[in-house]
Design a protein around this motif. Structure first.
Motif, mmCIF file in Angstrom:
data_model
loop_
_atom_site.group_PDB
_atom_site.id
_atom_site.type_symbol
_atom_site.label_atom_id
_atom_site.label_comp_id
_atom_site.label_asym_id
_atom_site.label_seq_id
_atom_site.Cartn_x
_atom_site.Cartn_y
_atom_site.Cartn_z
ATOM 1 N N LYS A 42 40.992 27.040 38.773
ATOM 2 C CA LYS A 42 39.869 26.246 39.293
ATOM 3 C C LYS A 42 38.810 27.090 39.998
ATOM 4 C CE LYS A 42 42.847 24.646 42.953
ATOM 5 N NZ LYS A 42 43.310 23.673 43.842
ATOM 6 N N SER A 43 39.099 28.380 40.229
ATOM 7 C CA SER A 43 38.106 29.235 40.873
ATOM 8 C C SER A 43 37.238 29.989 39.865
ATOM 9 C CB SER A 43 38.801 30.242 41.795
ATOM 10 O OG SER A 43 39.550 31.176 41.033
ATOM 11 N N LEU A 44 37.497 29.797 38.564
ATOM 12 C CA LEU A 44 36.730 30.497 37.537
ATOM 13 C C LEU A 44 35.331 29.906 37.397
ATOM 14 C CD1 LEU A 44 39.411 30.998 34.750
ATOM 15 C CD2 LEU A 44 38.704 32.601 36.529
ATOM 16 N N ARG A 45 34.410 30.748 36.998
ATOM 17 C CA ARG A 45 33.020 30.337 36.861
ATOM 18 C C ARG A 45 32.805 29.396 35.682
ATOM 19 N NH1 ARG A 45 27.964 34.545 36.912
ATOM 20 N NH2 ARG A 45 26.334 32.984 37.069
ATOM 21 N N ASN A 46 33.518 29.674 34.568
ATOM 22 C CA ASN A 46 33.377 28.833 33.375
ATOM 23 C C ASN A 46 34.666 28.887 32.559
ATOM 24 O OD1 ASN A 46 33.217 31.171 31.559
ATOM 25 N ND2 ASN A 46 31.164 31.443 32.403
ATOM 26 N N GLU A 47 34.722 28.092 31.506
ATOM 27 C CA GLU A 47 35.945 27.973 30.706
ATOM 28 C C GLU A 47 36.237 29.216 29.876
ATOM 29 O OE1 GLU A 47 35.822 24.349 28.445
ATOM 30 O OE2 GLU A 47 35.576 23.126 30.244
ATOM 31 N N GLU A 48 35.221 30.018 29.577
ATOM 32 C CA GLU A 48 35.429 31.227 28.784
ATOM 33 C C GLU A 48 36.082 32.345 29.605
ATOM 34 O OE1 GLU A 48 31.987 29.862 28.722
ATOM 35 O OE2 GLU A 48 32.844 28.575 27.161
ATOM 36 N N GLU A 49 35.918 32.294 30.904
ATOM 37 C CA GLU A 49 36.468 33.323 31.785
ATOM 38 C C GLU A 49 37.994 33.202 31.835
ATOM 39 O OE1 GLU A 49 35.470 34.951 36.289
ATOM 40 O OE2 GLU A 49 34.525 33.132 35.567
ATOM 41 N N LYS A 50 38.655 34.320 31.961
ATOM 42 C CA LYS A 50 40.114 34.352 32.040
ATOM 43 C C LYS A 50 40.535 34.856 33.415
ATOM 44 C CE LYS A 50 40.837 33.346 27.687
ATOM 45 N NZ LYS A 50 41.180 32.020 27.344
ATOM 46 N N VAL A 51 41.596 34.279 33.934
ATOM 47 C CA VAL A 51 42.150 34.729 35.204
ATOM 48 C C VAL A 51 42.781 36.100 35.001
ATOM 49 C CG1 VAL A 51 43.876 34.280 36.993
ATOM 50 C CG2 VAL A 51 42.568 32.386 36.034
ATOM 51 N N LEU A 52 43.650 36.177 34.016
ATOM 52 C CA LEU A 52 44.424 37.391 33.760
ATOM 53 C C LEU A 52 44.787 37.401 32.278
ATOM 54 C CD1 LEU A 52 45.654 39.668 35.575
ATOM 55 C CD2 LEU A 52 47.693 38.268 35.758
ATOM 56 N N THR A 53 44.728 38.569 31.663
ATOM 57 C CA THR A 53 45.102 38.682 30.254
ATOM 58 C C THR A 53 46.164 39.770 30.090
ATOM 59 O OG1 THR A 53 43.434 40.359 29.738
ATOM 60 C CG2 THR A 53 42.747 38.039 29.523
ATOM 61 N N LYS A 54 46.790 39.775 28.924
ATOM 62 C CA LYS A 54 47.767 40.814 28.624
ATOM 63 C C LYS A 54 47.114 42.190 28.689
ATOM 64 C CE LYS A 54 50.728 37.953 25.745
ATOM 65 N NZ LYS A 54 51.382 37.757 24.452
ATOM 66 N N THR A 55 45.896 42.289 28.178
ATOM 67 C CA THR A 55 45.172 43.562 28.200
ATOM 68 C C THR A 55 44.952 44.041 29.634
ATOM 69 O OG1 THR A 55 44.073 42.986 26.123
ATOM 70 C CG2 THR A 55 43.056 44.728 27.444
ATOM 71 N N MET A 56 44.548 43.128 30.510
ATOM 72 C CA MET A 56 44.346 43.496 31.919
ATOM 73 C C MET A 56 45.633 44.045 32.519
ATOM 74 S SD MET A 56 42.199 40.348 33.519
ATOM 75 C CE MET A 56 40.749 39.694 32.750
ATOM 76 N N ILE A 57 46.714 43.315 32.337
ATOM 77 C CA ILE A 57 47.995 43.738 32.914
ATOM 78 C C ILE A 57 48.419 45.086 32.340
ATOM 79 C CG2 ILE A 57 50.457 43.196 33.130
ATOM 80 C CD1 ILE A 57 49.664 40.218 33.145
ATOM 81 N N ASN A 58 48.271 45.247 31.026
ATOM 82 C CA ASN A 58 48.623 46.531 30.408
ATOM 83 C C ASN A 58 47.757 47.667 30.944
ATOM 84 O OD1 ASN A 58 50.767 45.669 28.774
ATOM 85 N ND2 ASN A 58 49.376 45.021 27.148
ATOM 86 N N ASN A 59 46.464 47.400 31.139
ATOM 87 C CA ASN A 59 45.581 48.427 31.699
ATOM 88 C C ASN A 59 45.957 48.772 33.140
ATOM 89 O OD1 ASN A 59 44.110 48.727 29.331
ATOM 90 N ND2 ASN A 59 42.507 47.299 29.965
ATOM 91 N N TYR A 60 46.349 47.778 33.928
ATOM 92 C CA TYR A 60 46.792 48.048 35.296
ATOM 93 C C TYR A 60 48.057 48.907 35.281
ATOM 94 C CZ TYR A 60 43.795 43.982 36.413
ATOM 95 O OH TYR A 60 42.759 43.096 36.527
ATOM 96 N N ALA A 61 48.960 48.603 34.347
ATOM 97 C CA ALA A 61 50.209 49.378 34.243
ATOM 98 C C ALA A 61 49.914 50.809 33.796
ATOM 99 C CB ALA A 61 51.170 48.700 33.270
ATOM 100 N N LYS A 62 49.088 50.975 32.764
ATOM 101 C CA LYS A 62 48.734 52.311 32.269
ATOM 102 C C LYS A 62 47.996 53.117 33.334
ATOM 103 C CE LYS A 62 48.414 50.959 27.434
ATOM 104 N NZ LYS A 62 47.498 50.562 26.371
ATOM 105 N N GLY A 63 47.152 52.420 34.104
ATOM 106 C CA GLY A 63 46.400 53.076 35.168
ATOM 107 C C GLY A 63 47.219 53.329 36.415
#
Length: 190
Positions: A42-63
């Motif tokens: 409910k805090s997202l700006r619009n419906e296209e925005e994502k809270v968290l994605t697999k890519t984000m999590i994988n990038n956080y792990a790789k980083g």
């Protein structure tokens, strides 16, 4: 013009993942994403925005923004660290976030660090900030109401005032990140 009460409702600043809401069992990535979606959607700006994605999590792990995962499952500690990343990424760069979390991750891996207590303190501070944010938005709205009659110009002033405050807080956080990095460098030189 949208008023401060509507802004505060859309902000959903009370959204957070509290320690007691994190399962005691390890979660798969899809379950982690579902947990974050349920709390922050409910805090997202619009419906296209994502809270968290697999890519984000994988990038956080790789980083190496959080401790290594085991067997493709995320522990309670991982959820707390990902929540911290989520909260920080709106204001700071990934490099700054990595610098901030490096000492936390080191403590988790090398000593008996009580991340749950640290995370509870963070959530408590965030809850206290809700009142300050609410007050500041209402103060800005009131001051602008006194200065301008045209609704469109009021909205532009309101946007500018809030952006100015946001930039000042972000810059203050960056100054603290730089200080943390400098202090860590000095400790490493000894």
């Amino acid at each position: 013009m949208i008023n401060s009460d509507e802004i505060l409702k859309k902000l959903a600043i009370e959204s957070n993942i509290r320690q007691e809401e994190i399962p005691d069992i390890d979660l798969y990535m899809d379950q982690v994403i579902q947990l974050f979606d349920s709390k922050f959607m409910k805090s997202l700006r619009n419906e296209e925005e994502k809270v968290l994605t697999k890519t984000m999590i994988n990038n956080y792990a790789k980083g190496k923004l959080f401790i290594p995962i085991k067997n493709k499952k995320y522990s309670k500690e991982h959820i707390m660290l990902i929540s911290m990343i989520y909260q920080l990424k709106g204001a700071l760069s990934i490099n700054d976030i990595k610098a901030i979390l490096a000492p936390v991750n080191e403590r988790i891996e090398k000593e008996n660090f009580d991340l749950e207590s640290f995370y509870s303190t963070l959530i408590e501070l965030q809850q206290k900030n809700i009142n300050n944010i609410t007050d500041q938005i209402k103060i800005q709205e009131h001051e602008i109401e006194m200065l301008e009659n045209d609704d469109q110009l009021k909205q532009i002033l309101f946007i500018s005032a809030l952006s100015n405050m946001s930039n000042a807080f972000r810059k203050a956080a960056e100054i603290l990140v730089d200080d943390l990095l400098e202090n860590n460098k000095k400790k490493g030189d000894k």
